[in-house]
Scaffold this active site. Structure first.
Site, mmCIF file in Angstrom:
data_model
loop_
_atom_site.group_PDB
_atom_site.id
_atom_site.type_symbol
_atom_site.label_atom_id
_atom_site.label_comp_id
_atom_site.label_asym_id
_atom_site.label_seq_id
_atom_site.Cartn_x
_atom_site.Cartn_y
_atom_site.Cartn_z
ATOM 1 N N HIS A 1 0.832 -1.196 0.000
ATOM 2 C CA HIS A 1 0.000 0.000 0.000
ATOM 3 C C HIS A 1 0.871 1.252 0.000
ATOM 4 C CE1 HIS A 1 -2.865 2.797 2.259
ATOM 5 N NE2 HIS A 1 -3.558 2.450 1.182
ATOM 6 N N HIS B 1 -0.710 10.191 -2.903
ATOM 7 C CA HIS B 1 -1.971 9.668 -2.379
ATOM 8 C C HIS B 1 -3.143 10.539 -2.764
ATOM 9 C CE1 HIS B 1 -4.996 7.966 0.123
ATOM 10 N NE2 HIS B 1 -5.011 8.954 0.976
#
Length: 351
Positions: free
Chosen positions: A35, A77
């Site tokens: 991630h 992100h």
């Protein structure tokens, strides 16, 4: 501040913890998706975080993709940059601060789509959670924002070094907003990038994910890669305001998702009902022909239910193996994790 998921996990997952006594989990049973890279050990979405994850045996690395003013895919992100770069301290970019409404939320800051690649590359990455991950903050200022092309280059170099296939799992961030607000078609940019890299029919080597529906439907018509419909509790797709993700995760919704996607990527809260008992989501998804990938497994106590926490405070390491076992018992096919090394150790039975 601890994210909402961390606050909710204790009440929702406590009754599920009995499942953690399931038989020993085998490494081949669950995909390990890094991630934002090994973001538990390096500032997220940097080449250093991706390489660290690859060296720890991650099956896939996950770059979130935003776009520069001059139409280059880069990895952050969010398109707002102040949480993960030093932009707020850079006086030369003070006049680029903006307030925008993105997916119904008003956000002030600096946005990737207002920077050229050259301007963006002058910024340096910073740790997003320094309070919980002070060791990561030691790397602040060292790494630039990587382009998607550089990430592909890194993967190919590491494949040559290791002799194994390393998957890519990109997410398109806010594609409808970018198209409507800036005229930036990130779907088209990603398709072009994958074609140029000879990755547009890469079978299991690529998953492309989005919280939105329309971009995934377009991708399904344009390229032959695996697609993932993301879902989070208490919300719905930005491009389909009449839908909720909870409705989409019902059997009829899953059957519709299966017409354009190959998997769902779900907030772990969707695996448990209001009383904490397991939902039928995994079984329903597999009945529809969809894989289930859950997010996000993090090692810190702050992100774990009470029974999996250990001494040392919010930033200390909790019982990662216990949560891996719980997800495996649920039948989850893959897990997004900030700590691929720890998850791989749990999957292999190492302490």
């Amino acid at each position: 501040m601890v994210p909402q998921l961390a606050r909710m996990l204790p009440s929702l997952l406590m009754p599920l913890l009995a499942l953690a006594a399931a038989p020993t989990v085998q490494a081949e049973d669950m995909l390990v998706i890094a991630h934002r890279g090994a973001s538990g050990e390096r500032p997220e979405h940097t080449l250093a975080a991706y390489e660290r994850a690859i060296d720890q045996g991650a099956d896939y690395i996950e770059p979130d993709l935003v776009v520069t003013k001059d139409l280059v895919l880069v990895s952050r992100h969010e398109n707002e940059l102040s949480d993960t770069t030093d932009v707020a301290a850079r006086e030369e970019f003070a006049d680029l601060k903006r307030t925008k409404t993105i997916d119904g939320r008003q956000i002030s800051g600096w946005f990737a789509e207002d920077f050229t690649l050259a301007e963006l590359r002058s910024l340096r990455a910073t740790e997003r959670l320094p309070g919980l991950r002070p060791a990561n903050a030691r790397f602040d200022g060292l790494y630039p924002v990587p382009t998607f092309a550089e990430i592909v280059q890194l993967v190919r170099a590491k494949e040559a070094e290791t002799g194994r296939t390393i998957g890519l799992y990109p997410e398109l961030k806010h594609p409808t907003f970018l198209l409507q607000e800036s005229g930036i078609d990130s779907v088209d940019l990603l398709v072009t990038a994958l074609r140029e890299a000879d990755l547009d029919d890469a079978d299991d080597a690529i998953f492309v994910q989005s919280f939105e529906v329309g971009p995934l439907r377009r991708l399904d018509q344009l390229i032959d890669v695996k697609l993932v419909q993301l879902a989070i509790t208490g919300a719905g797709p930005a491009d389909e305001p009449a839908y909720s993700y909870e409705d989409m995760m019902a059997p009829a919704g899953l059957a519709e998702i299966a017409t354009y996607a190959d998997a769902i990527g779900v907030d772990m809260r969707l695996l448990a009902g209001p009383d904490g008992s397991p939902t039928t989501l995994v079984a329903d998804a597999k009945a529809a022909g969809l894989q289930v990938h859950a997010w996000t497994l993090r090692k810190e106590n702050a992100f774990l239910p009470p029974s999996l926490r250990r001494s040392g405070g919010d930033g200390a390491r909790g019982d990662v193996a216990g949560l891996v076992a719980l997800l495996s018992a649920q039948g989850v096919d893959g897990v997004f994790t900030d700590d691929p090394g720890l998850v791989n150790a749990a999957l292999s039975g190492a302490n």
